[in-house]
Design a protein around this motif. Structure first.
Motif, PDB file in Angstrom:
ATOM      1  N   GLY A  23       0.825  -1.202   0.000  1.00 24.53           N
ATOM      2  CA  GLY A  23       0.000   0.000   0.000  1.00 24.53           C
ATOM      3  C   GLY A  23       0.855   1.246   0.000  1.00 24.53           C
ATOM      4  N   VAL A  24       0.169   2.379  -0.007  1.00 24.65           N
ATOM      5  CA  VAL A  24       0.870   3.665   0.008  1.00 24.65           C
ATOM      6  C   VAL A  24       0.114   4.638   0.904  1.00 24.65           C
ATOM      7  CG1 VAL A  24      -0.350   4.496  -2.056  1.00 24.65           C
ATOM      8  CG2 VAL A  24       1.865   5.489  -1.441  1.00 24.65           C
ATOM      9  N   ASP A  25       0.843   5.454   1.620  1.00 24.24           N
ATOM     10  CA  ASP A  25       0.269   6.491   2.478  1.00 24.24           C
ATOM     11  C   ASP A  25      -0.131   7.675   1.595  1.00 24.24           C
ATOM     12  OD1 ASP A  25      -0.304   8.524   4.250  1.00 24.24           O
ATOM     13  OD2 ASP A  25       1.501   8.271   5.458  1.00 24.24           O
ATOM     14  N   VAL A  26      -1.392   7.711   1.208  1.00 26.74           N
ATOM     15  CA  VAL A  26      -1.837   8.720   0.238  1.00 26.74           C
ATOM     16  C   VAL A  26      -2.039  10.085   0.871  1.00 26.74           C
ATOM     17  CG1 VAL A  26      -2.863   6.999  -1.281  1.00 26.74           C
ATOM     18  CG2 VAL A  26      -4.264   8.040   0.509  1.00 26.74           C
ATOM     19  N   GLU A  75       4.550   5.603  -4.100  1.00 25.57           N
ATOM     20  CA  GLU A  75       4.687   6.916  -3.457  1.00 25.57           C
ATOM     21  C   GLU A  75       4.824   8.016  -4.497  1.00 25.57           C
ATOM     22  OE1 GLU A  75       6.767   5.451   0.731  1.00 25.57           O
ATOM     23  OE2 GLU A  75       8.009   6.266  -0.871  1.00 25.57           O
ATOM     24  N   SER A  76       5.556   7.732  -5.561  1.00 32.25           N
ATOM     25  CA  SER A  76       5.731   8.719  -6.626  1.00 32.25           C
ATOM     26  C   SER A  76       4.420   8.965  -7.357  1.00 32.25           C
ATOM     27  CB  SER A  76       6.804   8.237  -7.606  1.00 32.25           C
ATOM     28  OG  SER A  76       8.035   8.034  -6.940  1.00 32.25           O
ATOM     29  N   MET A  77       3.668   7.911  -7.631  1.00 34.62           N
ATOM     30  CA  MET A  77       2.386   8.052  -8.307  1.00 34.62           C
ATOM     31  C   MET A  77       1.396   8.815  -7.424  1.00 34.62           C
ATOM     32  SD  MET A  77       2.191   4.240 -10.001  1.00 34.62           S
ATOM     33  CE  MET A  77       0.743   4.540 -11.043  1.00 34.62           C
ATOM     34  N   ALA A  78       1.366   8.488  -6.131  1.00 30.92           N
ATOM     35  CA  ALA A  78       0.484   9.209  -5.218  1.00 30.92           C
ATOM     36  C   ALA A  78       0.863  10.680  -5.124  1.00 30.92           C
ATOM     37  CB  ALA A  78       0.531   8.571  -3.830  1.00 30.92           C
ATOM     38  N   SER A  79       2.145  10.983  -5.395  1.00 28.94           N
ATOM     39  CA  SER A  79       2.610  12.370  -5.384  1.00 28.94           C
ATOM     40  C   SER A  79       2.343  13.082  -6.708  1.00 28.94           C
ATOM     41  CB  SER A  79       4.112  12.410  -5.077  1.00 28.94           C
ATOM     42  OG  SER A  79       4.388  11.802  -3.827  1.00 28.94           O
ATOM     43  N   ALA A 109      -3.352   5.162  -7.721  1.00 28.70           N
ATOM     44  CA  ALA A 109      -2.764   4.783  -6.437  1.00 28.70           C
ATOM     45  C   ALA A 109      -3.790   4.858  -5.315  1.00 28.70           C
ATOM     46  CB  ALA A 109      -1.562   5.677  -6.123  1.00 28.70           C
ATOM     47  N   VAL A 110      -4.591   5.916  -5.298  1.00 32.84           N
ATOM     48  CA  VAL A 110      -5.587   6.091  -4.237  1.00 32.84           C
ATOM     49  C   VAL A 110      -6.667   5.015  -4.331  1.00 32.84           C
ATOM     50  CG1 VAL A 110      -7.403   7.608  -3.362  1.00 32.84           C
ATOM     51  CG2 VAL A 110      -5.173   8.562  -3.984  1.00 32.84           C
TER      52      VAL A 110
END
Length: 396
Positions: free
Chosen positions: A188-191, A312-316, A374-375
């Motif tokens: 997962g990723v911290d969105v 993380e890059s995609m969420a950014s 990502a989200v």
């Protein structure tokens, strides 16, 4: 449910993908009402501030509990065998400590996040009645599985004492390669932490990092380890295809256990055709700021599961250039970036040049699609629900 997360490394000391996986999953499980303790099975006091679940440092014997070979100069099969045997010894020590700690009175589930060490510990704890689950985070598993003839037998033997498992890519969740039931659950990723910057925030971040307003920055948010392919990113910068107006920002150089490899990267960077910046190490907030200040992300991996750095890059809000390995093709599409073969520095350079040649609006649109993807698919709250189901499913 009372959960013990066992991991060799944690975010109180280092900020790698497994460490962040454990930290973010633990936080979401706590938010969902579970009781979580993180058991770090390597010695030493915390070096970085961490807010989150209780941390239990398990240090049965200060000698060699990091789980790594003492020799940094050995390579290839010799190094792997040395590490393998060291981790078996460590697992035995930790297993003895945990077997004497009345875990069955304190926890309902033990969730392992290593492989060799975890396999030895799980065998020792098999008589406790605790449910033991495992997340396959790459590393030794793929190396062992690819050994001719014996590889699959070895991985099945090592996974016999887990009750259930997850793998963050289809390759790592291959049922035929393990004895326990396994399912695919991605990283997962911290969105919330990793998000795009608004124009004013972006200007301030770039000014603080010394980046010119109209400079195009390609970031490589990777530890300098051979499997991460950073050397090929460095070589891409000396390719004739590298766009002269694009600078490269490497973040994570100081988190390397491979000094010879790091030296080779720096030698290649000395021939770069444009500006290079190297940052040794940052915490999650620092990484988020560097990503928000960048324009393109490059993930040049040779082996990869569901790449946390890519997520993380995609969420950014960054478009991605990535190698066509492991779980990366599941993340990167024509709508969000470009895929290239591994170990192909010229093709990496061409792909970066292709994205750099697009207008700011076109890259921004790709970043918006990357963020949405990502989200929708990889927010930690969604991943934690899937892991909780594995804990509770007696037939997992």
């Amino acid at each position: 449910m009372r959960i013990l997360m066992l991991t060799n490394s944690y975010v109180d000391r280092t900020r790698g993908g497994v460490e962040l996986h454990v930290h973010n999953l633990a936080k979401e499980l706590v938010a969902a009402g579970h009781e979580v303790t993180v058991g770090r099975t390597s010695p030493g006091q915390s070096l970085l501030p961490v807010e989150g679940p209780e941390l239990w440092v398990i240090d049965p014997d200060a000698a060699a509990t990091e789980g790594r070979s003492r020799s940094r100069r050995s390579t290839g099969g010799g190094r792997f065998l040395s590490n393998f045997l060291a981790r078996v010894r460590i697992g035995r020590r930790i297993g003895r400590v945990l077997a004497d700690a009345d875990l069955e009175q304190r926890f309902d589930v033990v969730h392992h996040h290593d492989f060799i060490t975890s396999s030895v510990i799980a065998r020792r704890l098999a008589q406790t009645g605790l449910r033991q689950v495992w997340t396959n985070h790459l590393g030794e598993f793929l190396i062992l599985r690819r050994i001719p003839v014996a590889g699959r037998w070895i991985t099945r033997w090592l996974t016999a004492h887990f009750d259930a498992a997850t793998g963050p890519s289809p390759e790592l969740a291959e049922q035929a390669a393990v004895r326990c039931p396994i399912r695919y659950v991605p990283n997962g990723v911290d969105v919330e932490t990793f998000r795009p910057a608004d124009p004013e925030e972006r200007r301030q971040l770039r000014r603080g990092l010394g980046i010119a307003e109209h400079e195009t920055v390609c970031i490589v948010p990777r530890r300098w380890a051979p499997s991460k392919g950073v050397l090929y990113a460095a070589r891409a910068m000396s390719s004739h295809a590298w766009p002269a107006g694009v600078s490269m920002l490497f973040v994570g150089a100081g988190e390397s256990d491979f000094p010879e490899y790091a030296a080779e990267i720096r030698t290649s960077l000395a021939r770069a055709r444009s500006h290079v910046s190297v940052v040794d190490s940052v915490d999650a907030l620092g990484m988020a700021e560097h990503l928000r200040a960048s324009d393109i992300c490059l993930i040049p991996s040779l082996l990869e599961a569901t790449s946390l750095s890519a997520l993380e890059s995609m969420a950014s809000g960054l478009p991605i250039v990535a190698t066509d390995v492991g779980g990366l093709p599941e993340l990167v599409s024509d709508a969000t970036g470009l895929l290239v073969p591994p170990r192909a520095d010229d093709e990496l350079a061409v792909a970066v040049a292709t994205l750099a040649a697009r207008t700011d609006t076109e890259r921004r649109d790709m970043g918006v699609r990357a963020r949405a993807f990502a989200v929708d698919s990889y927010a930690w709250s969604s991943i934690a629900r899937r892991i909780s189901a594995m804990y509770e499913d007696s037939s997992a």
